[in-house]
Design an enzyme around this catalytic site. Structure first.
Site, short mmCIF file in Angstrom:
data_model
loop_
_atom_site.label_atom_id
_atom_site.label_comp_id
_atom_site.label_asym_id
_atom_site.label_seq_id
_atom_site.Cartn_x
_atom_site.Cartn_y
_atom_site.Cartn_z
N LYS A 1 -16.97 -6.03 34.92
CA LYS A 1 -16.06 -6.14 36.06
C LYS A 1 -15.86 -4.77 36.70
CE LYS A 1 -11.42 -7.95 37.16
NZ LYS A 1 -10.18 -8.54 36.57
N SER B 1 -8.39 -12.64 38.88
CA SER B 1 -9.11 -11.70 39.72
C SER B 1 -10.57 -11.50 39.33
CB SER B 1 -8.41 -10.34 39.67
OG SER B 1 -8.45 -9.82 38.34
N SER C 1 -6.44 -13.34 34.36
CA SER C 1 -7.64 -13.07 35.17
C SER C 1 -8.95 -13.17 34.42
CB SER C 1 -7.53 -11.69 35.81
OG SER C 1 -6.48 -11.67 36.74
#
Length: 506
Positions: free
Chosen positions: A82, A157, A181
């Site tokens: 990420k 997210s 998330s």
């Protein structure tokens, strides 16, 4: 072995093939890079890929294996990371224009551990700006799309990491979980996502959103793969002042134990407050069926009440913006990242800061910074931030009381399946409600896992959440692997095999 065959293998299967010399890490890594090249224009899971370093790392693993070196379990298995996790020599943007051109000079601790484990890094995945969102639509670089339906969100997210795994672009990915998330994207993409105990995976090198809530963890296709990755990235880090002592062990063994499908003596608590009104009927039906499945293999199921959970969402959306307001203050146009000077008038520090933040932050980041600054301001601190912290204490007490009676708690991971892109973008409260079931775990610092447990009438995945006491992450893997084994047997294969096939160019 064909690229399609390799990209559909689990990380554990790839590790076995590599160990047995049936395939090389270069072949596995190239197959995934080719898959990214074929489908990522449609999915947009990645913000940055760089095949040369990944293939070089893979070649080094192959050479070490040929030399007879003793290698870590996942050596040679590629991974996506990420874009909130700092990576030396590769862009790290946190999904924001304010960091669009920043290339860090150092690695996050978990990236250091991935490299030491011989895991080639395929690239950096898309995300809501500074991890603020539940749909990955708040990325400054465009939304990620759900591989099950390209008109729908992949969660957030960390939708980029979940979508990369679901689209077979990566066998493993790293996500971060501040209020769900990792787990919520896992639920809506039919993948597995784990939020470890707070402090059990180093936060050094994570671009902070809310320091008391953020936690990195695995995004995978199976529970065993998550356990394998957790053991790589977990453990104490002296560079992180919040890091817990001890090593990350026992997770793989717990997953193997769970796969035997015997939970005799385990007490499972169904949380009354995490269900009912607001939960899609098909999500609830899949949840009830999963609970019944656990009962069939020996688990004792009871209902528990955690009354403070009803206030968790409100408390979270005061604590998170307050911490975000403080953490994002460093993006001022002075030291690194974007710098925008005013188009007219004097160039003062205040005017440069205002111009930079106005151009660099998106609407959701601005909304939360303003809310957090207000909550921390003189005259309002006790009424808002202070009160939210009191609610947080009550939530922690509710968890403690529940875990005195049961071994794990369970709930649906998200109240609905994936919604359409744009459907909730202009309604922040509707967006925030997607995290209603996942937020309590972050406020309490306990671990949680989401595993796929069915589909709705539209063929979209649902998720089943399991929560355990702090430092008892192994329970997640035991229970999760047991349920996964039952479901895979009943489905005749992994849920992702039902996902619509993405078009792949010749």
């Amino acid at each position: 072995m064909s690229d399609a065959t390799l990209t559909r293998r689990t990380a554990a299967e790839l590790a076995a093939l590599l160990e047995g010399g049936e395939v090389s890490s270069v072949e596995v890594t190239q197959a995934h890079l080719d898959r990214i090249g074929a489908v990522d224009d449609a999915v947009h899971a990645f913000l940055h890929t760089d095949g040369a370093p990944a293939l070089a790392a893979a070649a080094a693993v192959d050479a070490a294996r040929a030399a007879g070196d003793d290698l870590p379990a996942l050596a040679g298995v590629p991974i996506a990371v990420k874009d909130v996790v700092v990576t030396r020599g590769q862009p790290t943007t946190a999904g924001s224009r304010i960091l669009a051109d920043w290339v860090p000079p150092y690695d996050a601790t978990l990236v250091t551990r991935l490299r030491a484990a011989g895991m080639p890094i395929l690239g950096k995945t898309n995300m809501d700006e500074f991890a603020m969102g539940s749909s990955t639509e708040h990325s400054a670089f465009g939304p990620t799309r759900n591989p099950w339906d390209l008109d729908r969100i992949p969660g957030g997210s960390g939708g980029g990491s979940a979508a990369a795994v679901a689209a077979y672009e990566a066998p493993l990915a790293i996500g971060t979980d501040t209020g769900g998330s990792i787990r919520q994207p896992a639920a809506v993409t039919g993948t597995v996502g784990v939020k470890p105990t707070y402090g059990s995976v180093s936060r050094y090198g994570l671009i902070a959103l809310a320091s008391s809530l953020d936690q990195a963890g695995p995004c995978t296709r199976t529970v065993l793969d998550a356990a394998l990755l957790h053991e790589v990235i977990g453990g104490h880090d002296p560079a992180d002042s919040t890091s817990l002592p001890g090593e990350a062990t026992g997770f793989v063994a717990a997953a193997h134990d769970g796969a035997r499908r015997d939970l005799t003596g385990l007490r499972v608590g169904v949380v009354r407050e995490l269900g009912g009104e607001g939960y899609q009927s098909e999500v609830r039906a899949a949840f009830d069926a999963s609970v019944e499945a656990l009962q069939r293999i020996g688990a004792e199921v009871v209902e528990v009440s955690c009354p403070s959970f009803d206030a968790a969402l409100a408390a979270y959306y005061l604590i998170l913006p307050a911490e975000a307001s403080s953490n994002l203050a460093k993006f001022d146009g002075m030291r690194y990242g974007l710098r925008v000077e005013p188009s007219d008038g004097p160039v003062t520090a205040e005017r440069v800061m205002a111009a930079t933040r106005g151009a660099g932050f998106g609407d959701e980041a601005k909304r939360r910074i303003i809310l957090g600054t207000y909550a921390l301001s003189a005259g309002y601190y006790d009424a808002y931030y202070g009160s939210a912290q009191k609610v947080r204490t009550l939530i922690q007490r509710d968890f403690a009381a529940a875990f005195a009676e049961v071994d794990v708690l369970v709930s649906p991971t998200a109240p609905t399946t994936a919604f359409r892109l744009g459907e909730k973008l202009d309604d922040p409260m509707a967006m925030y409600l997607n995290d209603v079931a996942t937020i309590p775990a972050n406020l309490a610092g306990i671990p949680g896992i989401s595993i796929p447990n069915g589909t709705d009438a539209a063929g979209l995945p649902t998720g089943f959440q399991i929560l355990a006491p702090a430092r008892e992450d192994a329970r997640l893997y035991r229970v999760g692997a047991a349920l996964e084994a039952l479901l895979v047997e009943s489905w005749g294969g992994h849920l992702l095999e039902r996902a619509p096939e993405l078009e792949v160019s010749a």
